[in-house]
Design an enzyme around this catalytic site. Sequence first.
Site, short mmCIF file in Angstrom:
data_model
loop_
_atom_site.label_atom_id
_atom_site.label_comp_id
_atom_site.label_asym_id
_atom_site.label_seq_id
_atom_site.Cartn_x
_atom_site.Cartn_y
_atom_site.Cartn_z
N ASP A 50 0.83 -1.21 0.00
CA ASP A 50 0.00 0.00 0.00
C ASP A 50 0.86 1.26 0.00
O ASP A 50 0.53 2.24 -0.67
CB ASP A 50 -0.93 0.01 1.22
CG ASP A 50 -1.97 -1.10 1.10
OD1 ASP A 50 -2.19 -1.57 -0.04
OD2 ASP A 50 -2.55 -1.51 2.14
N SER B 7 24.15 -18.60 -33.03
CA SER B 7 24.62 -19.82 -32.39
C SER B 7 26.14 -19.80 -32.42
O SER B 7 26.75 -18.82 -32.85
CB SER B 7 24.06 -21.04 -33.08
OG SER B 7 24.51 -21.09 -34.40
N LYS C 202 30.15 -22.80 -21.02
CA LYS C 202 29.00 -22.91 -21.91
C LYS C 202 27.91 -23.57 -21.07
O LYS C 202 27.99 -24.74 -20.73
CB LYS C 202 29.31 -23.77 -23.13
CG LYS C 202 28.14 -23.87 -24.09
CD LYS C 202 28.59 -24.37 -25.42
CE LYS C 202 27.58 -24.29 -26.54
NZ LYS C 202 26.20 -24.43 -26.26
#
Length: 751
Positions: free
Chosen positions: A38, A83, A117
Amino acid sequence: MSDSDERKRLAALRAEINQHNFRYYVLDRPTVPDAEYDALMRELEAIEAEHPDWITPDSPTQTVGALPSHAFETVEHQVPMLSLDNAFDADEFAAFDRRVRERLGRDEPVRYLSEPKFDGLAISLTYEGGILARAATRGDGRRGEDVTDNVRTIETVPFSIDLPADSRIEIRGEVVMTHESFAELNRRAERRGEKVFANPRNAAAGSLRQKDPRVTASRPLHFFAYGIGAVDGIDVPETQSGWLDWLEQLGFSVAEHRDRVEGLDEARAFHASLGEKRAGLAFDIDGVVYKVDSLADQQRLGFVARAPRWAIAWKFPAEEKLTQIRDVEFQVGRTGALTPVARVEPVAVGGVTVANITLHNMDEIERKDVRIGDWVRVRRAGDVIPEIIEVLPEKRPDDARRIELPANCPECGSEVLRDEEQAVARCTGGLFCPAQRREAIRHFASRKAMDIDGLGEKWITLFLERNLVEHVDDLFRLDRDDLVALPRMGAKSADNLLESLEKAKQTTLDRFLFALGIPLVGSETADELAKHFRDLQALREAAFEDFIEHKGVTGIGPKRAESLQDWLAEHKADGSAALHEAFAEDRPVGVDEKTLARLEEAFPTLADMQRAAEKGQLQNETITKVPGIGPEIAKSIVAFFKQDHNNEVIDGLLDAGIHWPTPEAPADDAPLTGKTFVITGTLPNMTRDEASDRLTALGAKVTSSVSKKTTALIAGEAGGSKLDKANKLGVPVLDAEAFARLLDDPSAAPG
Ligand code: IVH
C-alpha cells in the site's frame, strides 16, 4: 527531486508494484506485507497526482490485478541471437585462433573472454527504462516466443535495474536448472506418476514453456547473463569482459568462473581447469565459450551464416561411466531386424539415467567382444544416445556368457536369418510376426506419420491379439461395438479413438509416404518424394531411372577421365580412326582392359570419344534426380511399390478415405534453377549433405563431379582432386565464405 529523478522513481515504483501484483494475483505467493504494498502504491499515486501528464494507461494505478499476458506470442529480436561454432579438441581451437589472428592481421596473441557454456536454454530480456518489459526464447534466432510471465518467476532475473528512463537494452543469457532442483522435480513427478525429465536442460525448457506461470514458479530456475543485444540510450563497456562486470553490478548472475586468456596455453589451461570443476558445479555445463574480448575486433570479424567468427565453444568430451551388463535381449523391429539391447546396471551419464543400451548388431558385439556380465565403459554419443565404448577385459567375471543370436524370433518363433553381407539378423516371419506388425502399425500411427492420437502400443497389441487388425488399413474399419467390448476400453475411449482415426484421414502426402514404412525412407526423404512427385500414383509407377541417372562409361573415375583427356590431346589428328585400332597402337595409362573394351563399345571412332570428352561425358557419374535419394533408397522404393501386398494395403487406405492436398509445385523461379554445383572438402559450418540440401532447396542441382557445365565448385578445406579439376577447366571456385554469401544472396551466383 529533479524531474528526471522523479521520473526514474516513478518507473521503479511501477516495476516493483507490477512485480508484486504478479506475485499476488498470478502466483498467489505475495512476498511483501499488504502495508508495504500500500505504501508503494500511495507513493506512486502522489507522483502521478502532481504530474497528471505522466499517467499512462498501463500504470498500476490505472489497471486492476496482474499484467496482461502475451504468453507465447512471437517476439522479434532486435539483434539476432546467434549460435556458436564448436571445437572438439585443442587443435580445433588452435585453428579457430589462427583464423581470428589472420583476419585481424595480428601476430601477437588475441585476448579472449572465457566462460562456461551453460547447458540450458537461451533467452533475451528486454529492459525498457530499466524495467523488464519482455522475455523471449531464442526461437530461430530472429524470432522467439514471449515467455515474459514465466521468466518473471525466476528470482535471478531482476524486474528493475538502474538504467536511464529512456533507455532500452536486450540482455542475453541462459536459463538453467540446478541438479538439486532437477532431482527434486523428478522425485515429485515420480510420486505423482507423472513424466520425469531426462535432464536438467529439458526440465528448464519444459518449465519455461508452461502455460501457467505458477507451475514455472514451482520449479526453481536460474538465469546467467552472458551478453548484450541491441542497446539504446546507454553507454555500455567496450569489451566482453567489461560487459560481464557491468551486468554483475546491475544485479545479474554472471559466470563465476570467467577469465581473460591470451594465447593457446592460457586457453588450454582454462579449459582444463573448468573441466576439473565441472563435476562439482551445481548445474550442467558442456564446454568453454571463448569470445574475442574487444568489441571493436568482434565488429571487424563479423559472422558467417548463423555463428560469429569471433567466438567458439570448445566442448568437453562426453562424460563416461562404468557399469555392468546384466543381460542382453533381442528386439524385433518393423522390418524384422533383430537388435540386441544390453540391460545394464542403471548409471547416470551426462545427466541421464541409462539402463538400456543398443548393441546395434552381432558384428558390433563380436568386434567389441561384449559378454553378459562384462563391465563396460559407457557414454552418450553426441551427448544423446547411450553407447558402449569398450569392455574392460580385466574385470570380466568367470561366469561371463557369450551373446548368441537366437535361432528363432523371440516374438513369433520364425527362423532368424543373418545376412552375410549386411550385419543385420532378421526374423523371417514377415507380417506373420506380431512384433513386426505391431511395430509397423506403431510407426504408421506415430506423431510424424499419421499422428493418430491415443493409439499406443497397448491398444495395438490388443487389436492384433484379438484379430481386429491385421494391417494398417484395418484400423479404419474398426467397429465401435468391437472396441467397446475390449477390456479397459469403455465407450468414451472408443469414441475418442474413432475420432482420432477420422481426423487422421486428412493428412499430407509426405506424412502418408513416411507412414507406409518403406525401408530406408525417413520423414525427410518422404518430404522430398512428396515435393518431387506431388502425386502418389506417379511415385507408385516410378522406375529406378526416374530417381537415378548414370552418365559416362562404367569404370571411368576422375583419374582415368583425366588420363583419357591427355591421351585424346595427343591423338587429336586421328579423328576418324576406329577406337580399337587407336588403342592397339597406344594405350592410355592407367586404364584396364575391361574399361577399354567398354569405351570401344560406347564410341566406335576416336571422334565419337572426343565429342563425348568435350561435353564432359566420359566420366562415370551418378546423378540423383530427387534430392537426397541415392541408388540404395531408390531401389528400396521401387521394390516396395512392386509388392502386391503393399499395394493392397495402400488401396485399402485410399478406400478408407485417406486424402491430402496436392503438394505445392517447387517454384520455377527458384533462384538457382538451372545451375549445377559440386561440393568438396570440409565446410566449417555444415556437412556436405546439409550444403547440398540448401542448394537444392534454392533450385540448384548438385552433382558428384566437376565438368565444364558445373556452375561452381564449393570447396571447403582440403579440396583435393576436384579443386584441381575445377581450376583446370576454369570453373569458378567458392570457398566457405563465398558459399555463405551465395546462400544469403543467391542472385549473386556465378553465371
Ligand atoms: S554466446 C554470439 N555464451 O550456446 C554468441 N552462448 O550454441 C552467442 N550458450 O544459443 C551466444 N553458454 O544458448 C554464449 N557463455 C555462453 C553460453 C552460450 C551457453 C548457448 C546459448 C546459445 C548457444 C549457441
